[in-house]
Design an enzyme around this catalytic site. Structure first.
Site, PDB file in Angstrom:
ATOM      1  N   ASN A  13     -23.310   2.452  42.872  1.00 31.15           N
ATOM      2  CA  ASN A  13     -22.353   1.385  43.141  1.00 31.15           C
ATOM      3  C   ASN A  13     -21.438   1.888  44.251  1.00 31.15           C
ATOM      4  O   ASN A  13     -20.582   2.745  44.023  1.00 31.15           O
ATOM      5  CB  ASN A  13     -21.557   1.092  41.860  1.00 31.15           C
ATOM      6  N   LYS A  15     -19.210   0.335  45.902  1.00 37.23           N
ATOM      7  CA  LYS A  15     -17.865  -0.260  45.912  1.00 37.23           C
ATOM      8  C   LYS A  15     -17.469  -0.655  47.352  1.00 37.23           C
ATOM      9  O   LYS A  15     -18.321  -1.031  48.132  1.00 37.23           O
ATOM     10  CB  LYS A  15     -16.873   0.691  45.246  1.00 37.23           C
ATOM     11  N   HIS A  97     -17.978  -5.383  36.047  1.00 39.94           N
ATOM     12  CA  HIS A  97     -17.453  -4.029  36.259  1.00 39.94           C
ATOM     13  C   HIS A  97     -15.961  -4.023  35.917  1.00 39.94           C
ATOM     14  O   HIS A  97     -15.253  -4.983  36.209  1.00 39.94           O
ATOM     15  CB  HIS A  97     -17.678  -3.604  37.710  1.00 39.94           C
ATOM     16  N   GLU A  99     -13.477  -2.690  37.247  1.00 39.46           N
ATOM     17  CA  GLU A  99     -12.553  -2.920  38.362  1.00 39.46           C
ATOM     18  C   GLU A  99     -12.389  -4.413  38.611  1.00 39.46           C
ATOM     19  O   GLU A  99     -11.313  -4.891  38.963  1.00 39.46           O
ATOM     20  CB  GLU A  99     -13.052  -2.170  39.610  1.00 39.46           C
ATOM     21  N   GLU A 167     -19.329   1.886  30.422  1.00 39.71           N
ATOM     22  CA  GLU A 167     -18.467   2.600  31.356  1.00 39.71           C
ATOM     23  C   GLU A 167     -17.050   2.683  30.815  1.00 39.71           C
ATOM     24  O   GLU A 167     -16.234   1.782  31.067  1.00 39.71           O
ATOM     25  CB  GLU A 167     -18.436   1.866  32.692  1.00 39.71           C
ATOM     26  N   GLY A 173     -14.054   7.271  38.015  1.00 39.01           N
ATOM     27  CA  GLY A 173     -13.337   7.802  39.164  1.00 39.01           C
ATOM     28  C   GLY A 173     -12.285   8.838  38.808  1.00 39.01           C
ATOM     29  O   GLY A 173     -11.471   9.221  39.641  1.00 39.01           O
ATOM     30  N   SER A 211     -17.830   8.879  36.155  1.00 35.50           N
ATOM     31  CA  SER A 211     -17.815  10.274  36.621  1.00 35.50           C
ATOM     32  C   SER A 211     -19.121  11.015  36.370  1.00 35.50           C
ATOM     33  O   SER A 211     -19.122  12.184  36.003  1.00 35.50           O
ATOM     34  CB  SER A 211     -16.630  11.036  36.017  1.00 35.50           C
TER      35      SER A 211
HETATM   36  P1  PGA Z   1     -17.543   6.831  39.194  1.00 34.28           P
HETATM   37  O1  PGA Z   1     -17.687   5.242  39.096  1.00 34.28           O
HETATM   38  O2  PGA Z   1     -18.938   7.396  39.111  1.00 34.28           O
HETATM   39  O3  PGA Z   1     -16.891   7.064  40.528  1.00 34.28           O
HETATM   40  O4  PGA Z   1     -16.689   7.269  38.042  1.00 34.28           O
HETATM   41  C1  PGA Z   1     -18.556   4.694  38.170  1.00 34.28           C
HETATM   42  C2  PGA Z   1     -18.534   3.188  38.270  1.00 34.28           C
HETATM   43  O5  PGA Z   1     -17.487   2.625  38.561  1.00 34.28           O
HETATM   44  O6  PGA Z   1     -19.574   2.534  38.064  1.00 34.28           O
END
Ligand code: PGA
Length: 255
Positions: A13, A15, A97, A99, A167, A173, A211
């Protein structure tokens, strides 16, 4: 034929990252990393979908997007519809997601409507669920995930058309991953919820996201209940992401 065929699904992903040239370059590197039993997918920003499509042409890499609108077309400034994604050659779309749930205030109902719209176009849905740190610490996280699933899953789904990604929001992140025990327990719980909703047949895959890095992917992918990973930060680094693909390949040999 099922879109996702292998033992593992490894998704990047991207982003809101990368220039067009960087996206092309990264996609080419990833397209050259094959591992038996592993399906790989990339979800670039909308504006890079065409460039990535060209960069991965001829490879097995699946093209995807990070969201879509629930309506097929209309006066929705700034939005992109599921038919547009299908027309661009996308095979899957990430929906719900955290976010988007948190920053764009996407409700479970909105996520469900998007999932129905995506399925109607033949897109494979990657449905994300996850709890906040507060919800985890309150002890009610199992109920939170169950609630999200019941309210955002489309009415009809199966393994060929839908994948769930667990997640935990506190792990995205942050460099902090859920423990292997936590991942196992939640994936098993998600499997039970999916089984209660699906009339029968093989259940959707359940990915872990949050992560995932080159140095922890093998441990996570070795868990019997983990069918793949959704990777954010580490998917922007060709070496890290290809190492994760390799870890999935190594785990696939053992299954
Ligand atoms: P990350 O993001 O691997 O940077 O923690 C995972 C995600 O948002 O799918």
């Amino acid at each position: 034929m099922a879109l996702v065929k292998g033992t593992y699904l490894v998704l990047g992903n991207w982003k809101m990252h990368l220039t067009r040239d960087a996206a092309r370059h990264l996609a080419r590197r990833i397209a050259s990393a094959n591992a038996a039993g592993v399906d790989v997918g990339l979800a670039p920003a909308f504006v890079h979908i065409q460039s990535v499509r060209e960069a991965i042409a001829g490879s097995e890499v699946l093209l995807g997007a990070q969201t879509c609108h629930a309506q097929p077309e209309g006066a929705f400034t700034g939005e992109v519809s599921a038919p547009m994604l299908a027309d661009m050659g996308c095979a899957f779309v990430i929906l719900g997601h955290s976010e988007r749930r948190q920053m764009m205030h996407e409700s479970d109902a909105a996520v469900k409507a998007k999932a129905e719209a995506a399925l109607a176009q033949g897109l494979h849905v990657v449905l994300c669920v996850g709890e906040t740190l507060g919800q985890r610490e309150s002890g009610a996280y199992r109920e939170v995930i169950e609630g999200q699933l019941h309210a955002s899953l489309p009415d009809a789904f199966d393994r060929d058309r839908l994948t769930v990604s667990y997640e935990p929001i506190w792990a995205i992140g942050t460099g902090r991953t859920a423990s292997l025990d936590d991942i196992s327990a939640m994936h098993a719980h998600i499997g039970e919820v999916l089984a209660s909703r699906q009339g029968g047949g093989a259940l959707p895959r359940v990915l872990y996201g949050g992560s995932v890095k080159a140095n922890n992917a093998l441990d996570i992918l070795s868990l019997p209940v983990v069918d793949g990973v959704l990777v954010g930060g580490a998917s922007l680094d060709a070496d890290a992401f290809t190492t994760i693909i390799g870890a999935a390949g190594a785990s696939a040999q053992k299954r």
